[in-house]
Design an enzyme around this catalytic site. Structure first.
Site, PDB file in Angstrom:
ATOM      1  CB  ALA A   1      -7.828  -2.653   7.355  1.00 38.04           C
ATOM      2  CG  ASP A   2      -7.703  -5.882   3.261  1.00 37.69           C
ATOM      3  OD1 ASP A   2      -8.426  -5.285   2.443  1.00 37.69           O
ATOM      4  OD2 ASP A   2      -6.474  -5.740   3.299  1.00 37.69           O
TER       5      ASP A   2
ATOM      6  CG  HIS B   1      -2.023  -1.028   1.117  1.00 38.21           C
ATOM      7  ND1 HIS B   1      -2.988  -1.029   0.132  1.00 38.21           N
ATOM      8  CD2 HIS B   1      -2.286  -2.109   1.885  1.00 38.21           C
ATOM      9  CE1 HIS B   1      -3.803  -2.055   0.306  1.00 38.21           C
ATOM     10  NE2 HIS B   1      -3.388  -2.737   1.357  1.00 38.21           N
TER      11      HIS B   1
ATOM     12  CD  GLU C   1      -4.610  -9.089   4.038  1.00 34.47           C
ATOM     13  OE1 GLU C   1      -4.804  -7.873   4.161  1.00 34.47           O
ATOM     14  OE2 GLU C   1      -3.886  -9.583   3.147  1.00 34.47           O
TER      15      GLU C   1
ATOM     16  CD  GLN D   1      -0.733  -8.910   5.350  1.00 38.30           C
ATOM     17  OE1 GLN D   1       0.185  -8.375   4.733  1.00 38.30           O
ATOM     18  NE2 GLN D   1      -1.886  -8.311   5.577  1.00 38.30           N
TER      19      GLN D   1
END
Length: 263
Positions: A174-175, A45, A149, A147
């Site tokens: 967040a995801d 990101h 997610e 990760q």
């Protein structure tokens, strides 16, 4: 060859980290002296590429803080380049199942254990073939963090944890909250329950749980549950909110009226 971050995870000692999104070696070195155990160089990101990751690795190298690099995707070509410039610990985003976890591990290992291309004569990682027997030592020094997610990844967590070569599993709040229907609200009780259950499951499987959480009470709660690598802030947020707070103390109000767009 050693990987201090990996060794500390294996010893079961918690490590506190900071997220780096400024994509700049000068700020990376500044923060490397702040005392965090690890620093995440974000290629997913933040506007990083192999060259900017390299300069940040070089900037952090003289300090005790350990670098962790997140590529933009679970891509063996990108992973190969990051390993060659000296990354030893990778955080692979959006891993959904055991096959994708196995692919991530394979990308970090030289054959026959994996598919990492051999180019050590050109690689900073081997100090341009100055490290004796690098090709036979490198695999053991790699640390792979994946990760999870999404709800799909959560449902496949047990099989992901069974994959040889996975050192840790990082929960992306967040995801995950967006996928669960609570975008922008990772503190929703359902999201928190999923996170807490995952931390306990990951630790029980003998792997290291990790997460990014800037909410201090929640970060401490995750550590109490057994999380072993927890990022507790983001450099861009520290800079932006700190600057805004300083301006506000002198009566300066934020004014974005002159901004014509995101460019």
């Amino acid at each position: 060859m050693k990987n201090a971050f990996k060794d500390t995870l294996k010893a079961g000692r918690p490590q506190i980290g900071l997220w780096l999104g400024l994509a700049n070696s000068y700020s990376a070195e500044l923060l490397a002296g702040a005392g965090f155990d690890w620093l995440l160089i974000d290629g997913e990101h933040a506007p990083n590429n192999v060259q900017t990751v390299l300069t940040q690795l070089q900037a952090i190298a003289p300090y005790p803080s350990q670098p962790v690099v997140r590529p933009s995707w679970n891509d063996p070509v990108q992973i190969k380049q990051l390993l060659d410039v000296g990354a030893q610990t990778l955080l692979i985003p959006m891993v959904q199942n055991a096959d994708e976890a196995r692919n991530a591990v394979a990308a970090t290992r030289y054959p026959p254990a994996g598919i990492r291309g051999v180019g050590s004569a050109l690689a900073r990682a081997s100090r341009w073939n100055r490290i004796p027997d690098y090709l036979h030592q490198a695999n053991d020094a790699m640390c792979v963090l994946v990760q999870i997610e999404t709800r799909e990844a959560m449902s496949n967590l047990a099989s992901i944890l069974d994959v040889d070569g996975i050192d840790g599993v990082f929960i992306g709040p967040a995801d995950l909250s967006a996928d669960m229907g609570f975008a922008g609200n990772p503190q929703h009780p359902e999201v928190q329950a999923a996170i807490e259950n995952a931390i306990v499951q990951i630790r029980a499987a003998g792997k290291a749980p990790g997460i990014l959480m800037a909410n201090e009470p929640l970060a401490k709660r995750y550590l109490e549950l057994g999380a072993l690598f927890v990022a507790v802030g983001v450099d861009t947020t520290l800079l932006a909110r700190g600057a805004e707070a300083l301006a506000a103390r002198f009566g300066v109000e934020k004014n974005l009226s002159g901004a014509s767009g995101v460019y």
